[in-house]
Design a protein around this motif. Sequence first.
Motif, mmCIF file in Angstrom:
data_model
loop_
_atom_site.group_PDB
_atom_site.id
_atom_site.type_symbol
_atom_site.label_atom_id
_atom_site.label_comp_id
_atom_site.label_asym_id
_atom_site.label_seq_id
_atom_site.Cartn_x
_atom_site.Cartn_y
_atom_site.Cartn_z
ATOM 1 N N UNK A 310 -80.301 59.763 1.484
ATOM 2 C CA UNK A 310 -79.656 58.393 1.954
ATOM 3 C C UNK A 310 -78.242 58.196 1.374
ATOM 4 N N UNK A 311 -77.968 58.614 0.111
ATOM 5 C CA UNK A 311 -76.900 58.698 -0.425
ATOM 6 C C UNK A 311 -75.639 59.599 0.191
ATOM 7 N N UNK A 312 -76.182 60.874 0.719
ATOM 8 C CA UNK A 312 -75.472 61.919 1.338
ATOM 9 C C UNK A 312 -75.024 61.552 2.597
ATOM 10 N N UNK A 313 -76.036 60.938 3.450
ATOM 11 C CA UNK A 313 -75.608 59.990 4.783
ATOM 12 C C UNK A 313 -74.561 59.267 4.794
ATOM 13 N N UNK A 314 -74.596 58.188 3.880
ATOM 14 C CA UNK A 314 -73.555 57.365 3.711
ATOM 15 C C UNK A 314 -71.993 57.959 3.244
ATOM 16 N N UNK A 315 -72.146 58.972 2.392
ATOM 17 C CA UNK A 315 -70.858 59.533 1.781
ATOM 18 C C UNK A 315 -70.295 60.345 3.081
ATOM 19 N N UNK A 316 -71.079 61.104 3.907
ATOM 20 C CA UNK A 316 -70.766 61.867 4.591
ATOM 21 C C UNK A 316 -69.778 61.190 5.660
ATOM 22 N N UNK A 317 -70.385 59.912 6.361
ATOM 23 C CA UNK A 317 -69.647 59.276 7.381
ATOM 24 C C UNK A 317 -68.419 58.445 6.809
ATOM 25 N N UNK A 318 -68.506 57.895 5.441
ATOM 26 C CA UNK A 318 -67.351 57.109 5.069
ATOM 27 C C UNK A 318 -66.289 57.957 4.450
#
Length: 573
Positions: A310-318
């Motif tokens: 969950x954290x990695x998905x958010x970080x990759x996009x932002x």
Amino acid sequence: MSTSHGKSPGLLRQPKAVWAVAFACVISFMGIGLVDPILPALADSLDATPSQVSLLFSSYLIVTAVAMLFVGWISSRIGAKRTMVAGLAVIVVFAALAGATGSINGIVGFRAGWGLGNAMFIATSLAVIVASASGGFSGAIILYETALGLGIAVGPLLGGELGAISWRGPFFGVAVLMAVALVATLVLVPSTPKPERPTSPIAPLKALRHRGLLTMGIMALLYNWGFFTMLGYAPYPMELEAHQLGLVFTGWGLLVAAFSVFFAPRLQARYGTAPVLYANLFGLAVVMAVIAAGVETPTVVIVAVIASGAFIGINNTLTTQAVMLVSPVERPVASSAYGFLRFIGGGLAPYVAGKLADATDLGVPFYLGAATFLLAIPVLASGHRLLVRAERSTGDDEPVGPSLVPVGRTAEPGSRPVVVAVGPHDRAAAVVDAAALLARATDSPLEVVHVRQTAVVEEQAVDTETDEQARAAVGAHLDRLVAQGVAATGRVLTVVGDHAAAGRALARHAREIGARTVAVGRSPRGPLAQFADGSFTTALTHAADRTVVLVETDDAPRHLTADSLAELRGSAL
């Protein structure tokens, strides 16, 4: 209100070329987690230590990082399709060679070649799929994002299934599937034009002189250090077979995909890029610390790894959106420079983690990964003002603020125009003509706002049209309106990734110029695309303090009746 236009191009109504590239993307992104389920099996079968096996990640990512500096230069000379095809061919060859070799050193070397092909593919695939789309690029972008998520999620599952048969299975499986993608790309994808100006091979390194890009790049390096420490070493303390490891990393991949596509844009719109990234990096540090503390308990490691998706998905996009916001250079150059630093961090981490694990114990690399996540927070904070300034470039407290640039003459102060927003799709002219009827009905001038998007997916960003194309589209609308006797002006609204933010920016602009009303057509992007990154029309309607008219159109040209004109006059006054 009704006039004419073509039907919306649905998500699935895409040319065969788009589907060919999307399939290749699935296979390419499988490579991220494909080898995770077979890491323990590789160590046992080839009598290698975990630190030796970790070099599969290091060689792959370091070569990818260095190649990212030159791929733009290559693509600008031979074209994006040829570069992508060459990358696919390289992956086929080196994946097959990795499966055929019998030593860990051989696999490490062939994974390096695989990294070269990966760089050539990922640096051009988004541009090719956007260029291949017809009747609306938004559906193609959603397919690209879906392919990315599917590849990340399915890669570990396929790796686990094939790895349960033999550690060679995942390598040969990728070679076969990528060969199919290569043939489909050659046959179905049309040639792409070369850029008018070739890119300098040193342009990405020169771009790092810009403080904003360098700051975001170093932050991404630290983030990827922690990320690939987890990816490269978490399988060992789980003590699972290849099939079970595949299931664990499939759950992780599903969270990466879901939070990258659906949740990151919403969190960004609500709280802003920087605050979300601060909290997200801290959350990753906590997860890594949990893995380190519970390294002797497989269940703790399994749950923590899945949750980290969950954290990695958010970080990759932002992170990628932040890079594009603060970078005063062309998108491909910024992507290459950012990709270089990002992949360098990912490549060095498994090597250092292996040395630390050999010298101490398996928990130490994870504690170091947690520390790099925490260190990324003050690095990001050092560029906080730059990011906030870029986000709020249009004023107020709006996260990720788009820019509005006039085209031609501007409206007279106090003229109270009707504002119509359109994108680069085949219904734009019909929507503008319908808004012109509304302008006539209310004795108002018309302002045409053309929305120009920079699509952001993972570490890649591509302009869906050039600034010249956007200006030309506005000019074509204005010329047609002048011929119809309609007083009109134009603007280009540029948005990075987030459609909802563009809608709020247009509402603010309408308020500032005292617009009489705002007209929009029905979105050609479809409900899935709007759910993923926000609806322009919904955000506009919620933020606007004046009438918003939805221009409904159909296949047959129609004219406004006297009753409809009276109704529009009443709603717009």
